[in-house]
Design an enzyme around this catalytic site. Structure first.
Site, mmCIF file in Angstrom:
data_model
loop_
_atom_site.group_PDB
_atom_site.id
_atom_site.type_symbol
_atom_site.label_atom_id
_atom_site.label_comp_id
_atom_site.label_asym_id
_atom_site.label_seq_id
_atom_site.Cartn_x
_atom_site.Cartn_y
_atom_site.Cartn_z
ATOM 1 N N ALA A 43 61.217 15.724 -52.378
ATOM 2 C CA ALA A 43 60.678 16.403 -53.564
ATOM 3 C C ALA A 43 59.625 15.535 -54.258
ATOM 4 C CB ALA A 43 61.813 16.743 -54.528
ATOM 5 N N ILE A 225 53.230 -6.109 -53.898
ATOM 6 C CA ILE A 225 52.067 -6.669 -54.606
ATOM 7 C C ILE A 225 50.985 -7.182 -53.657
ATOM 8 C CG2 ILE A 225 53.315 -7.262 -56.741
ATOM 9 C CD1 ILE A 225 53.435 -10.137 -55.656
ATOM 10 N N GLY A 227 49.643 -5.299 -51.415
ATOM 11 C CA GLY A 227 48.868 -4.140 -50.968
ATOM 12 C C GLY A 227 49.507 -3.529 -49.740
ATOM 13 N N ASP A 254 56.812 7.040 -52.666
ATOM 14 C CA ASP A 254 56.666 8.499 -52.527
ATOM 15 C C ASP A 254 55.288 8.946 -53.025
ATOM 16 O OD1 ASP A 254 59.272 8.516 -51.604
ATOM 17 O OD2 ASP A 254 60.092 8.856 -53.606
HETATM 18 O O1 RIB Z 1 62.074 7.009 -53.549
HETATM 19 C C1 RIB Z 1 62.753 7.239 -54.748
HETATM 20 C C2 RIB Z 1 63.866 8.225 -54.529
HETATM 21 O O2 RIB Z 1 64.818 7.629 -53.677
HETATM 22 C C3 RIB Z 1 64.631 8.620 -55.754
HETATM 23 O O3 RIB Z 1 64.064 9.723 -56.416
HETATM 24 C C4 RIB Z 1 66.036 8.855 -55.230
HETATM 25 O O4 RIB Z 1 66.457 10.169 -55.333
HETATM 26 C C5 RIB Z 1 66.015 8.351 -53.798
HETATM 27 O O5 RIB Z 1 65.937 9.373 -52.880
#
Ligand code: RIB
Length: 320
Positions: A43, A225, A227, A254
């Site tokens: 998500a 840090i 890169g 993410d």
């Molecule tokens: O990468 C961060 C995520 O890792 C969090 O939102 C948590 O839910 C885990 O899946």
């Protein structure tokens, strides 16, 4: 490329406690801030790809419970082109307990994946037209491996470019790595995948060479840090770190992966997309939360333009 990204991945309900330091085993420590929100690597990455300008179809699975209801409501108002959210009757919605502490806003996360690990072969088959219609399929390892493998096979069958962010690490075969167009581990995951302990740029280059030998065509190893290293069998490049004032590093990886997928889907080449993704992630760490901490395309563009010194630098080929 038309800018369409399909993200198959986890949804978790994140409970975050912000503390001056991490608690010790057996210790109860007062947090000075707490919040609950949408998370899960899938998500989060879908939200990042959306905010970075892609048309996004998110595929996930939740439990038949209050957190699952929260997930559906949250995802429906996020602005995705479409969502496919399966419901599991046996297992609850995934959840994560997150501590954020220290000046660098480092995090510790415990994840209960729950429904995320129950995606069936029939459910994957139902997603085949969605995967085929996308320019890019972006997946992580927070779901059951059987479903991830089938999604990747479907993407390959329809010529959809595959990005695998191997987080959180679980053992994957070399055969799977060879089906992936772009692999994006962090230093820990690169260590686990390659057997080379990645502590710096040089060790990352050696790990990338091993991953190429295992079949991964293009690799980006994120190094905090330091890169990131972008590596293909032909060349290596250094992706810069953009300056940031860290508040909560949750979701930084993410942010990077989602933005990377969005920019590749819009036609950027890999170095351009990776530089944009680094700028995008630098904004994410300045905000609290996971899915809700993703910046906009315009904000990331402004950060890119504010730091012309943060360039992708070529480095000489690996000979090892
Ligand atoms: O990468 C961060 C995520 O890792 C969090 O939102 C948590 O839910 C885990 O899946």
């Amino acid at each position: 490329m038309k800018g369409k990204v399909c993200v198959f991945g986890s949804f978790n309900l994140d409970v975050v406690a912000v503390m001056r330091r991490f608690p010790l085993p057996g210790e109860s420590l007062t947090a000075h801030h707490s919040m609950m929100g949408a998370g899960g690597k899938g998500a989060n990455q879908a939200t990042a790809a959306l905010r970075a300008g892609a048309r996004v179809h998110y595929i996930g699975k939740v439990g038949n419970d209050d957190f699952g209801l929260f997930a559906r409501r949250h995802l429906e108002k996020t602005g995705f082109d479409a969502i496919t959210l399966f419901t599991c009757k046996e297992k609850p919605t995934g959840n994560a307990l997150i501590y954020v502490a220290g000046d660098d806003a480092e995090n510790m996360i415990s994840v209960y994946p729950g429904a995320n690990t129950t995606v069936t072969a029939a459910e994957v088959t139902r997603c085949q037209p969605t995967v085929a219609a996308a320019d890019i399929l972006l997946v992580q390892l927070e779901n059951n491996l059987s479903a991830i493998q089938r999604m990747i096979d479907n993407a390959r069958a329809s010529g959809t470019f595959v990005i695998l962010n191997p987080a959180p690490w679980q053992k994957v075969s070399d055969a799977l790595l060879a089906k992936v167009d772009l692999l994006t581990p962090n230093s820990t995951e690169a260590t686990q995948l390659s057997g080379v302990t990645v502590t710096d740029f040089d060790s990352a280059r050696r790990a990338a060479a091993v991953l190429h030998r295992k079949g991964a065509r293009q690799v980006i190893i994120t190094l905090g840090i330091a890169g990131a290293l972008l590596s293909t069998p032909a060349e290596q490049q250094r992706i810069p770190l953009f300056p940031a004032q860290p508040r909560d590093t949750t979701g930084a990886g993410d942010a990077f992966n989602g933005a990377l997928a969005a920019r590749l889907a819009s036609g950027d080449d890999l170095p351009q997309a990776a530089r944009f993704a680094a700028a995008f992630a630098s904004l994410c760490v300045e905000r609290a939360g996971a899915a809700d901490s993703m910046p906009s395309y315009a904000e990331a563009l402004a950060r890119l333009q504010a730091h012309p010194e943060c360039l992708v630098e070529p480095i000489e080929s690996i000979t090892a």
